[in-house]
Design a protein around this motif. Structure first.
Motif, PDB file in Angstrom:
ATOM      1  N   LYS A   1       2.139   7.420  -9.425  1.00  0.00           N
ATOM      2  CA  LYS A   1       0.696   7.470  -9.655  1.00  0.00           C
ATOM      3  C   LYS A   1       0.296   6.474 -10.741  1.00  0.00           C
ATOM      4  CE  LYS A   1      -1.260  11.460  -7.659  1.00  0.00           C
ATOM      5  NZ  LYS A   1      -0.593  12.764  -7.627  1.00  0.00           N
TER       6      LYS A   1
ATOM      7  N   TYR B   1      -2.912   2.105   1.550  1.00  0.00           N
ATOM      8  CA  TYR B   1      -3.085   2.952   0.372  1.00  0.00           C
ATOM      9  C   TYR B   1      -4.019   4.121   0.698  1.00  0.00           C
ATOM     10  CZ  TYR B   1      -3.917   4.183  -4.534  1.00  0.00           C
ATOM     11  OH  TYR B   1      -4.004   4.855  -5.738  1.00  0.00           O
TER      12      TYR B   1
ATOM     13  N   PHE C   1       2.531   2.439  -3.269  1.00  0.00           N
ATOM     14  CA  PHE C   1       1.735   3.136  -4.281  1.00  0.00           C
ATOM     15  C   PHE C   1       2.003   4.640  -4.283  1.00  0.00           C
ATOM     16  CE2 PHE C   1      -1.440  -0.508  -3.847  1.00  0.00           C
ATOM     17  CZ  PHE C   1      -0.848  -1.177  -4.895  1.00  0.00           C
TER      18      PHE C   1
ATOM     19  N   LYS D   1      -3.041   8.014   0.232  1.00  0.00           N
ATOM     20  CA  LYS D   1      -3.822   8.943  -0.584  1.00  0.00           C
ATOM     21  C   LYS D   1      -4.221  10.188   0.199  1.00  0.00           C
ATOM     22  CE  LYS D   1      -6.812   5.962  -2.519  1.00  0.00           C
ATOM     23  NZ  LYS D   1      -7.868   5.418  -3.406  1.00  0.00           N
TER      24      LYS D   1
ATOM     25  N   SER E   1      -2.475  -0.642 -10.587  1.00  0.00           N
ATOM     26  CA  SER E   1      -2.698  -1.684  -9.577  1.00  0.00           C
ATOM     27  C   SER E   1      -4.079  -1.622  -8.935  1.00  0.00           C
ATOM     28  CB  SER E   1      -1.649  -1.554  -8.471  1.00  0.00           C
ATOM     29  OG  SER E   1      -0.374  -1.438  -9.013  1.00  0.00           O
ATOM     30  N   GLU E   2      -4.657  -0.435  -8.865  1.00  0.00           N
ATOM     31  CA  GLU E   2      -5.859  -0.257  -8.051  1.00  0.00           C
ATOM     32  C   GLU E   2      -7.000  -1.224  -8.395  1.00  0.00           C
ATOM     33  OE1 GLU E   2      -7.038   3.820  -7.661  1.00  0.00           O
ATOM     34  OE2 GLU E   2      -8.200   3.408  -5.852  1.00  0.00           O
TER      35      GLU E   2
ATOM     36  N   GLY F   1       0.827  -1.211   0.000  1.00  0.00           N
ATOM     37  CA  GLY F   1       0.000   0.000   0.000  1.00  0.00           C
ATOM     38  C   GLY F   1       0.857   1.255   0.000  1.00  0.00           C
TER      39      GLY F   1
ATOM     40  N   LEU G   1      -6.349  -4.652  -7.112  1.00  0.00           N
ATOM     41  CA  LEU G   1      -6.469  -4.708  -5.656  1.00  0.00           C
ATOM     42  C   LEU G   1      -7.943  -4.876  -5.270  1.00  0.00           C
ATOM     43  CD1 LEU G   1      -4.221  -4.421  -3.580  1.00  0.00           C
ATOM     44  CD2 LEU G   1      -4.955  -2.074  -3.192  1.00  0.00           C
TER      45      LEU G   1
ATOM     46  N   ALA H   1       0.292   3.053  -9.231  1.00  0.00           N
ATOM     47  CA  ALA H   1      -0.867   2.934  -8.339  1.00  0.00           C
ATOM     48  C   ALA H   1      -2.149   2.799  -9.154  1.00  0.00           C
ATOM     49  CB  ALA H   1      -0.951   4.149  -7.419  1.00  0.00           C
ATOM     50  N   GLY H   2      -2.240   3.598 -10.235  1.00  0.00           N
ATOM     51  CA  GLY H   2      -3.431   3.558 -11.072  1.00  0.00           C
ATOM     52  C   GLY H   2      -3.627   2.205 -11.722  1.00  0.00           C
TER      53      GLY H   2
ATOM     54  N   ILE I   1      -5.001  -2.164   1.194  1.00  0.00           N
ATOM     55  CA  ILE I   1      -6.017  -1.144   0.916  1.00  0.00           C
ATOM     56  C   ILE I   1      -6.001  -0.067   2.009  1.00  0.00           C
ATOM     57  CG2 ILE I   1      -8.514  -0.755   0.877  1.00  0.00           C
ATOM     58  CD1 ILE I   1      -8.739  -3.326  -0.765  1.00  0.00           C
TER      59      ILE I   1
END
Lengths: 296, 262
Positions: free
Chosen positions: A129, A182, A125, A186, A135-136, A122, A139, A132-133, A179
């Motif tokens: 970006k 992350y 990420f 964020k 992978s999201e 997490g 997830l 992270a984008g 999660i």
């Protein structure tokens, strides 16, 4: 346990609030009332505790009584005395102790590795970006996937031993932990990142000095859920196929219709679950205190 | 002139792209501040003051122009000036002391040495005994002091202060202004100060730059000929009032033609 405490507390406070408007005219009376309120709170808490113990005793005594006089069929319901006896025999002559160690071992290992890996995932990420984008959604899919259903596959992959249970416990915890972490990443205040850069910080320093400590509360909040999930993973792993463990003991007792032993298993798991939960609360407290040290 | 100037902003402008359109935040701007001077920037909101500061602090590139310190370009070189943002931005999980030495820590200075430097400063500038407190235990003024000491301890000749006292009440604000003047006198830093408050700008500064509304640019540069050290009584002298009046006029002239419904 906490939720119960709060519930009974709120329930107990409400009547006092209803009474208060009557006495509102007199200031002196009100100050006395608040003093009395404190005293009553103490008394009430004592009464709540006594009530809990009494209810517990009644439940077990009733259970024992009804199975003895035949209102409840002892074949299905067993009885507290039988369960205690069986537990004692299992502890002294059987494999109960070894099973407890086995189950808690795979649970704790799965919990620790899963939570750590998830938290690192997490946190990672933050670095990109794009990454992270990409992978999201995966997830989210992994989170929605019922990991327990993977049990049979894992047993085939990793064998019927300890490892497959630990892997299942790991899988149960890793995604929630990722999660949560992350979520923390964020929510980092961008102004803090600006501040760090203006003080000449490298990205690595922004990460260790701001992002990680900022996200710690999020990671910690996932611990309580994770310990229960990890235990569920271990037990289901043992249900599917195992040579040891409390879960295996329950399945085994069920197949030979030893209801007493099933009940022993259920109680042992409840106690184990509570102990681990308390352990996690202690860990939370310790981690929260360490926050400052970790970050500096 | 450029010879003696500590910091120079030369023809800096900034155009943002928003929804496919170019939006000018800052028109060509020129500023020059001599070493050890205190310069303020006032202007209507949205005049690009924060944009200018972000460019000077090296956090974003200008569309055109250059920023120099001692003749060297510092465009996109974060960390060459001390920058204090509007919010105090103290890290809530660190003690006040650990917050103040953050800049030194980032630079890799050993903690013991950093503490050795920080403690006397805290003692002298009103934070004595607060070293092991956490930010949420301090008042707004105290937090702002800590944030400023953090910037100060970061050891840059130039300090950018972006409305540092904007969120404080009037009383605290005045004592903080005197406190800032004391620090400025003791350390001889070159200061660029953004504020909405005309009194504050005049009271603190040697020069006041008046900015125009979007796109921002320097509309006037007013020198403040009040001798130092300045005292709160100066706030009510005739000369002060005249200056204030003049600045108000400049600002309202600026607003009138472009009076927007907002």
């Amino acid at each position: 346990m906490d939720a119960y405490n709060q519930e009974s507390y709120c329930g107990a406070v409400r009547p006092a609030e209803r009474e208060s408007p009557k006495k509102e005219e007199d200031d002196a009376a009100r100050s006395i009332e608040t003093y009395d309120g404190e005293l009553q709170d103490k008394k009430r808490r004592r009464r709540v505790l006594a009530g809990r113990i009494l209810v517990g005793i009644f439940l077990f005594a009733g259970w024992e009584l009804f199975t003895r006089i035949g209102w409840m069929d002892p074949y299905y319901w067993s009885s507290p005395s039988e369960i205690l006896k069986t537990a004692w025999v299992q502890l002294t002559e059987g494999t109960l102790l070894r099973d407890i160690v086995y189950t808690s071992g795979s649970t704790v290992i799965g919990f620790v590795t899963g939570t750590l890996t998830g938290a690192l995932l997490g946190l990672s990420f933050w670095w990109s970006k794009t990454y992270a984008g990409i992978s999201e959604p995966f997830l989210i899919i992994l989170n929605a996937l019922p990991k327990l259903a993977l049990g049979p596959v894992l047993v085939i992959l990793f064998g019927i031993g300890f490892f497959s249970k630990a892997v299942l416990a790991f899988l149960m915890t890793v995604v929630t932990s990722a999660i949560s972490a992350y979520g923390g990443v964020k929510s980092v205040d961008p102004a803090l990142e600006t501040l760090m850069v203006s003080l000449g910080a490298k990205r690595r320093q922004v990460f260790t000095k701001v992002v990680v400590p900022w996200s710690m509360p999020w990671i910690i909040s996932s611990l309580r859920i994770n310990i229960a999930l990890a235990l569920a993973g271990s037990i289901v792993g043992e249900f599917i196929s195992s040579e040891q463990g409390v879960g295996r003991m329950i399945i085994y007792a069920g197949t030979i219709l030893d209801i007493n032993l099933v009940w022993v298993g259920v109680f042992v798991l409840s106690i184990l679950s509570m102990l681990m939960y308390w352990g996690v609360i202690l860990l939370e407290k310790w981690l929260s205190k360490r926050l400052a040290i970790i970050s500096s | 002139m450029s010879e003696s100037c500590k910091i120079e902003v030369i023809g800096v402008s900034k155009i943002f792209r928003r929804d496919g359109k170019n939006v000018a935040a800052l028109a060509e701007t020129n500023l020059a501040v001599r070493e050890g001077r205190f310069a303020s920037i006032i202007g209507p909101s949205g005049c690009g003051k924060s944009t200018l500061f972000n460019i000077i602090a090296g956090l974003m590139p200008p569309t055109t122009g250059d920023v120099t310190v001692d003749g060297q370009s510092i465009v996109c070189r974060a960390g060459t000036v001390g920058y204090m943002l509007q919010k105090d931005l103290l890290l809530p999980w660190r003690t006040i002391l650990d917050n103040i030495i953050l800049g030194l820590e980032i630079r890799g200075e050993p903690r013991a040495k950093a503490v050795e430097r920080a403690l006397p400063l805290m003692e002298k500038y009103g934070l004595k005994g607060f070293d092991s407190h956490y930010p949420n235990e301090l008042s707004g003024g105290m937090r702002q002091r800590a944030a400023l000491l953090r910037t100060l301890l970061y050891d840059r000749d130039i300090m950018l202060l972006d409305e540092p006292f904007g969120a404080l009440d009037a009383q605290t604000r005045l004592s903080m202004q005197n406190w800032l003047l004391e620090i400025w006198k003791d350390f001889g830093k070159t200061v660029l100060f953004v504020t909405h408050d005309i009194d504050e700008a005049v009271y603190l500064s040697d020069d006041v730059y008046v900015f125009s509304a979007r796109p921002g640019r320097v509309r006037a540069k007013i020198a403040v000929p009040i001798e130092r050290p300045r005292k709160p009584e100066d706030l009510t002298t005739e000369r002060f009032m005249e200056l204030k009046h003049h600045l108000l006029e400049l600002l309202s002239e600026e607003r009138d033609p472009a009076e927007e419904i907002s």
